[in-house]
Design a protein around this motif. Structure first.
Motif, PDB file in Angstrom:
ATOM      1  N   ASN A  43      -5.853   2.679  -3.599  1.00 27.65           N
ATOM      2  CA  ASN A  43      -6.240   1.837  -2.386  1.00 27.65           C
ATOM      3  C   ASN A  43      -5.970   2.955  -1.273  1.00 27.65           C
ATOM      4  O   ASN A  43      -5.197   3.072  -0.644  1.00 27.65           O
ATOM      5  CB  ASN A  43      -5.462   0.655  -2.116  1.00 27.65           C
ATOM      6  CG  ASN A  43      -5.847  -0.347  -1.171  1.00 27.65           C
ATOM      7  OD1 ASN A  43      -6.614   0.140  -0.361  1.00 27.65           O
ATOM      8  ND2 ASN A  43      -5.506  -1.420  -1.246  1.00 27.65           N
ATOM      9  N   ARG A  45      -7.147   2.244   1.746  1.00 22.47           N
ATOM     10  CA  ARG A  45      -6.921   1.692   2.915  1.00 22.47           C
ATOM     11  C   ARG A  45      -4.968   1.649   3.039  1.00 22.47           C
ATOM     12  O   ARG A  45      -4.698   1.621   4.282  1.00 22.47           O
ATOM     13  CB  ARG A  45      -7.378   0.087   3.097  1.00 22.47           C
ATOM     14  CG  ARG A  45      -8.734   0.130   2.951  1.00 22.47           C
ATOM     15  CD  ARG A  45      -9.166  -1.498   2.910  1.00 22.47           C
ATOM     16  NE  ARG A  45      -8.992  -2.100   1.916  1.00 22.47           N
ATOM     17  CZ  ARG A  45      -7.765  -2.832   1.743  1.00 22.47           C
ATOM     18  NH1 ARG A  45      -6.950  -3.152   2.629  1.00 22.47           N
ATOM     19  NH2 ARG A  45      -7.709  -3.664   0.545  1.00 22.47           N
ATOM     20  N   THR A  46      -4.413   1.489   2.014  1.00 14.56           N
ATOM     21  CA  THR A  46      -3.158   1.173   2.141  1.00 14.56           C
ATOM     22  C   THR A  46      -2.246   2.517   1.839  1.00 14.56           C
ATOM     23  O   THR A  46      -1.232   2.585   2.059  1.00 14.56           O
ATOM     24  CB  THR A  46      -2.630   0.093   1.340  1.00 14.56           C
ATOM     25  OG1 THR A  46      -2.654   0.432  -0.018  1.00 14.56           O
ATOM     26  CG2 THR A  46      -3.152  -1.145   1.614  1.00 14.56           C
ATOM     27  N   ASP A 163     -11.067  -4.842  -4.598  1.00 14.29           N
ATOM     28  CA  ASP A 163     -10.550  -4.634  -3.128  1.00 14.29           C
ATOM     29  C   ASP A 163     -11.128  -6.051  -2.604  1.00 14.29           C
ATOM     30  O   ASP A 163     -12.297  -6.291  -2.192  1.00 14.29           O
ATOM     31  CB  ASP A 163     -11.260  -3.645  -2.376  1.00 14.29           C
ATOM     32  CG  ASP A 163     -10.751  -3.108  -1.348  1.00 14.29           C
ATOM     33  OD1 ASP A 163     -10.285  -4.054  -0.445  1.00 14.29           O
ATOM     34  OD2 ASP A 163     -10.384  -1.922  -0.963  1.00 14.29           O
ATOM     35  N   GLU A 165     -10.825  -6.447   0.563  1.00 18.31           N
ATOM     36  CA  GLU A 165     -11.574  -6.295   1.786  1.00 18.31           C
ATOM     37  C   GLU A 165     -12.921  -5.810   1.677  1.00 18.31           C
ATOM     38  O   GLU A 165     -13.936  -6.342   2.607  1.00 18.31           O
ATOM     39  CB  GLU A 165     -10.835  -5.404   2.924  1.00 18.31           C
ATOM     40  CG  GLU A 165      -9.286  -6.052   3.311  1.00 18.31           C
ATOM     41  CD  GLU A 165      -8.744  -5.266   4.459  1.00 18.31           C
ATOM     42  OE1 GLU A 165      -9.639  -4.409   5.012  1.00 18.31           O
ATOM     43  OE2 GLU A 165      -7.749  -5.555   4.684  1.00 18.31           O
ATOM     44  N   THR A 166     -13.445  -4.995   0.901  1.00 23.48           N
ATOM     45  CA  THR A 166     -14.586  -4.291   0.575  1.00 23.48           C
ATOM     46  C   THR A 166     -15.340  -5.146  -0.577  1.00 23.48           C
ATOM     47  O   THR A 166     -16.723  -5.046  -0.702  1.00 23.48           O
ATOM     48  CB  THR A 166     -14.586  -2.885   0.143  1.00 23.48           C
ATOM     49  OG1 THR A 166     -13.951  -2.765  -1.056  1.00 23.48           O
ATOM     50  CG2 THR A 166     -13.752  -2.239   1.314  1.00 23.48           C
TER      51      THR A 166
END
Length: 283
Positions: A43, A45-46, A163, A165-166
């Motif tokens: 991930n 993003r994180t 995911d 968010e996406t």
């Protein structure tokens, strides 16, 4: 979401130890490998990452592939080529949460989670987290589901990672015949990347003691024996699921040499960045 194929082979891998068949020689000549199955999902993003199955080739995979150690792991079933690499957690991790299904297998009288807990009770750095198939849980900032597939005689699960968010989605069939339950097919459907078990081409079924199963309208077996999909079965499933991109994994060295490295058969080290409705190859 970045997906790296750490291990794309079956239980013996390719090249297979002690084998000088044309396919194993071809892998050596090309400098490619299909080690025992494992997938790394990052991930971005994180900055966290998730390991799907703990290959016995864990050490080799993480020394040769440019990926971070995982923050958590999933175990799809208890066969050694998907589980026994967990012993590598010793002295490597401060803590590794391991997620596995909670359904008791009538063959073993244990769930996958129970077996992991029992076999690795000496690893105080590993904690086992039970998950109910089809329920979504959040790990490493990603939404994950275990979905029942068909790998007799043991219970086995595919994995869906999304995911939140996406919306990017990776579906992994796990070890399975073509006879995947409809509810699981629905969960696996419409992935940006599908990793599908395709142990051998359909032509190999004539050499299996139990032949093939789940024949298509042309008489081509979509299952090899009873436990794994053929290449043709995996591609039929990919079409049914509407996969944007498909890579065939859990591959045996029984593929004829002239077919063994053709698309869409995967090799170790392939990496994909996933976005909604697209899978872009990095390397």
């Amino acid at each position: 979401m970045r997906v790296t194929l750490l291990g794309t082979g079956d239980t013996t891998g390719t090249p297979t130890v002690g084998c000088d068949c044309a396919t194993c020689e071809g892998a050596r000549d090309r400098g490619v490998e299909r080690s025992r199955f494992s997938v790394h999902i990052e991930n971005e993003r994180t900055g966290e990452s998730l390991l799907v199955d703990c290959s016995p080739d864990f050490r080799h995979q993480f020394l040769t592939q440019d990926v971070s150690l995982p923050d958590a792991a999933l175990v799809t079933h208890i066969h050694f080529d998907h589980l026994d690499g967990l012993g590598n957690a010793y002295r490597v991790f401060d803590h590794l949460p391991v997620h596995a299904a909670d359904v008791v297998d009538p063959v073993t009288d244990e769930s996958v989670a129970d077996t992991v807990r029992r076999k690795y009770d000496y690893l105080d750095r590993v904690s086992v987290h039970e998950q109910t198939p089809h329920d979504t849980f959040r790990v490493c900032g990603l939404d994950v589901q275990f979905v029942p597939v068909d790998h007799p005689p043991l219970l086995c699960y595919g994995v869906v990672v999304t995911d939140p968010e996406t919306g990017a989605k990776c579906s992994i069939t796990g070890d399975t015949s073509y006879d995947i339950p409809e509810e699981s097919r629905a969960a696996l459907a419409d992935p940006d990347l599908l990793l599908a078990d395709a142990i051998v081409p359909a032509s190999s079924a004539e050499h299996h003691p139990q032949g093939g199963a789940h024949y298509d309208e042309s008489g081509v077996p979509r299952t090899f024996g009873t436990k794994h999909m053929t290449r043709e079965g995996a591609l039929a499933l990919a079409s049914e699921l509407g996969a944007d991109r498909t890579r065939l994994v859990h591959l045996a060295h029984y593929y004829p040499a002239e077919e063994a490295f053709a698309e869409p058969l995967a090799v170790d080290g392939e990496q994909y960045d996933l976005y909604p409705s697209a899978a872009e190859e990095r390397t």
